[in-house]
Design an enzyme around this catalytic site. Structure first.
Site, short mmCIF file in Angstrom:
data_model
loop_
_atom_site.label_atom_id
_atom_site.label_comp_id
_atom_site.label_asym_id
_atom_site.label_seq_id
_atom_site.Cartn_x
_atom_site.Cartn_y
_atom_site.Cartn_z
N ASP A 166 -7.82 -5.69 6.50
CA ASP A 166 -8.31 -6.52 5.39
C ASP A 166 -9.22 -7.62 5.89
O ASP A 166 -10.19 -8.00 5.21
CB ASP A 166 -7.13 -7.11 4.60
CG ASP A 166 -6.68 -6.17 3.50
OD1 ASP A 166 -7.54 -5.70 2.72
OD2 ASP A 166 -5.47 -5.90 3.40
N HIS A 169 0.82 -1.22 0.00
CA HIS A 169 0.00 0.00 0.00
C HIS A 169 0.85 1.26 0.00
O HIS A 169 0.33 2.35 -0.26
CB HIS A 169 -0.92 0.01 1.22
CG HIS A 169 -2.02 -1.00 1.14
ND1 HIS A 169 -3.08 -0.89 0.28
CD2 HIS A 169 -2.20 -2.18 1.80
CE1 HIS A 169 -3.88 -1.93 0.41
NE2 HIS A 169 -3.36 -2.73 1.33
N GLU A 213 -5.18 -12.41 6.44
CA GLU A 213 -6.00 -11.19 6.52
C GLU A 213 -7.28 -11.32 5.69
O GLU A 213 -7.81 -10.33 5.19
CB GLU A 213 -5.18 -9.97 6.11
CG GLU A 213 -4.43 -10.11 4.80
CD GLU A 213 -3.61 -8.88 4.45
OE1 GLU A 213 -3.76 -7.83 5.07
OE2 GLU A 213 -2.81 -8.97 3.50
C1 3PY Z 1 -4.32 -5.02 7.37
O1 3PY Z 1 -4.76 -4.71 8.48
O2 3PY Z 1 -5.01 -5.41 6.44
C2 3PY Z 1 -2.90 -4.91 7.13
O3 3PY Z 1 -2.43 -5.35 6.11
C3 3PY Z 1 -2.05 -4.24 8.17
O4 3PY Z 1 -0.72 -4.39 7.93
MG MG Z 2 -3.80 -5.80 4.66
#
Ligand code: 3PY
Ligand code: MG
Length: 251
Positions: free
Chosen positions: A173, A45, A147
């Protein structure tokens, strides 16, 4: 390469890092000097390309180590990130054992894996070529980000992948995958996080988590996470800048 970082991670040391999303060796140097154990260099990101990562890794002195979050789980990103001499990888969106096994394969030199061999900063531009190919497998850290609810459901299989060193939970995520983007305190999101953390604890696999601000980071430490990513450069700067602007304008 930060020789002792993998040993510390696997030994259960608590390792506190912070996320850098802006391409700045100076920020990396400041964060390392501030006392973080590791830096999360974010190619997914963040605005970092491979050249930025190289210069940020160059700016960081041991014992601080750099883990590079690659943009996606592809061989090209694995080799580019590791060729900078970073201590290891964080790979986003790992939802199955197959996906995790692919990363490990690309991250380890033969005969353990299929990492591509080239002249790079990781082997001091060729000067320590042989030493690097002989030691890198034991020193390179591979972290899978879980995630998505699919990854949560596959956590036992993911944890069974040889060579995977740690799991890192992405709460944001994960919340999105449950149809609740950003609601990381939601009961379903908390339950998914609990499932992953307890599976890791059961297999004695180090588990990490991202915490955007200080209270969440402190809670993560109290909850026993050993790989904590505490804060993000833009958030830290935004809060400090707003505080400075407000504090001075009020006078
Ligand atoms: C998330 O929370 O999706 C992340 O990738 C944090 O690093
Ligand atoms: Mg993430």
């Amino acid at each position: 390469m930060s020789a002792g970082f993998r040993r510390r991670l696997l030994g259960g040391d608590r390792l506190i890092g912070t996320l850098l999303s802006l391409p700045s060796p100076e920020l990396a140097e400041i964060a390392a000097d501030a006392g973080f154990d590791w830096l999360f260099l974010d190619m997914e990101h963040g605005a970092l390309d491979a050249g930025d990562v190289l210069r940020m890794v160059q700016a960081v002195r041991e014992p601080c180590a750099c883990l590079v979050r690659i943009p996606e789980n592809r061989e090209m990103w694995v080799k580019k990130a590791l060729d900078t001499g970073a201590a290891g990888l964080i790979v986003p969106h790992i939802n199955s054992a197959d996906e995790a096994a692919r990363t490990v394969h690309w991250a380890k030199y033969p005969p353990e894996g299929g990492r591509s061999v080239g002249f790079s900063r990781a082997n001091r531009y060729g000067a320590r070529f042989q030493e690097n190919v002989e030691t890198a497998n034991a020193e390179t850290v591979v972290v899978a980000q879980v995630e998505h609810i699919d990854g949560v459901r596959a956590i036992d299989a993911i944890l069974g992948v040889p060579g995977l060193d740690a799991v890192f939970i992405g709460p944001y995520d994960l919340s999105a995958s449950l149809g609740k983007p950003g609601r990381i305190q939601d009961a379903d999101v908390r339950e998914a996080i609990r499932v992953v953390a307890s599976a890791c604890a059961g297999r004695k696999v180090p588990v990490g988590i991202f915490a955007a601000a200080l209270p969440a980071a402190v809670k993560a430490v109290e909850d026993g996470y050993t790989l904590v990513c505490a804060g993000i450069d833009i958030g830290l700067y935004a809060r400090a800048a707003a505080e400075m602007a407000r504090g001075t304008q009020a006078k």
